[in-house]
Write a protein that holds these residues in place. Sequence first.
Motif, mmCIF file in Angstrom:
data_model
loop_
_atom_site.group_PDB
_atom_site.id
_atom_site.type_symbol
_atom_site.label_atom_id
_atom_site.label_comp_id
_atom_site.label_asym_id
_atom_site.label_seq_id
_atom_site.Cartn_x
_atom_site.Cartn_y
_atom_site.Cartn_z
ATOM 1 N N TYR A 32 0.988 -1.373 -0.231
ATOM 2 C CA TYR A 32 0.010 0.195 -0.216
ATOM 3 C C TYR A 32 1.146 1.131 -0.439
ATOM 4 O O TYR A 32 0.608 1.425 -1.232
ATOM 5 N N ILE A 44 -6.759 1.415 -3.555
ATOM 6 C CA ILE A 44 -5.875 0.279 -3.498
ATOM 7 C C ILE A 44 -7.037 -0.783 -3.681
ATOM 8 O O ILE A 44 -8.162 0.271 -2.404
ATOM 9 N N THR A 59 -7.412 1.900 2.548
ATOM 10 C CA THR A 59 -7.683 0.872 2.196
ATOM 11 C C THR A 59 -9.132 2.276 1.289
ATOM 12 O O THR A 59 -9.409 3.190 1.558
#
Length: 306
Positions: A32, A44, A59
């Motif tokens: 990430y 992501i 995320t």
Amino acid sequence: MGHPEPFDLKYVAIGNEDCGKKNYRGNYLKFYDAIKRAYPDIKIITNCDGSSLPLDHPTDLYDFHVYTSANNLFSMSHKFDRTTRQGPKAFVSEYAVTGKDAGTGSLLAALAEAAFLIGLEKNSDVVHMASYAPLFVNSNDRRWNPDAIVFNSFQVYGTPSYWVQRFFTESSGATLLNATLQKDSSNSLVASAITWKNSEDGQTYIRIKVVNFGSNSVNLQISVDGLDPNSVKLSGSTKTTLTSANLMDENSFKEPKKVAPNQTLPEDAQEMSVLLLPHSFTSFDLLKESVSLRITEDYSSLVSSI
């Protein structure tokens, strides 16, 4: 890969069904951070489900997979009703009815999937994308059942699950209306309503989709706040139904459209009274005289992104 220009990559999923494994979270964070530093615009996707509990890592989207029975997937039409409206959205990247309910692509499976998709459509503020899986299968190398499209060297057909997808082709970018069923309605019904503009004729339609998962016909009275029933044009309105004589009916190379949508005129578009056949998925496209739809101020709406 034989492609001279960079791919216009917008999403990267880190792993596949790996959440909960020993080193997933630590490895995820490394990927990430590295991807965001180099490509900050790429979204992501984590493998961890954020539909019920908050995630413990950053995320943009979370992956959601479900393969299950027809009854269970039908009941999951409300899965995202109580999901928090804060935080990352869902990518329902794999869903299907599997096992004995599915065969190699049955009407029963398709109806449950239609109800599930209606639930996603109605929660499109928290469900960003959805995709059926798997999409294609070569009939000479079948390794998974069911699949949406079946082909060989010279033939192709869509399963009932494929035809369900066609009912939702206008959902992306449409305006989602607040559709509710009366309290005394059968619990075998799931419904949604959108307004959409046809790019070919420039007309605005109200599309009402209803799954009748039960074994009895249902008489349904449709009411749209702010819509004068007399403004509905019968000549331009259509009714499309997906059903068959047997719940386990399937398509094949010999009968590629044994289970396929059938389009007719609505019985009574102005009275807004319709008959839902047992074990059916029905869509009503109601054409208005005017392209503008009046909606009362307390009538909630949002833009669908499915």
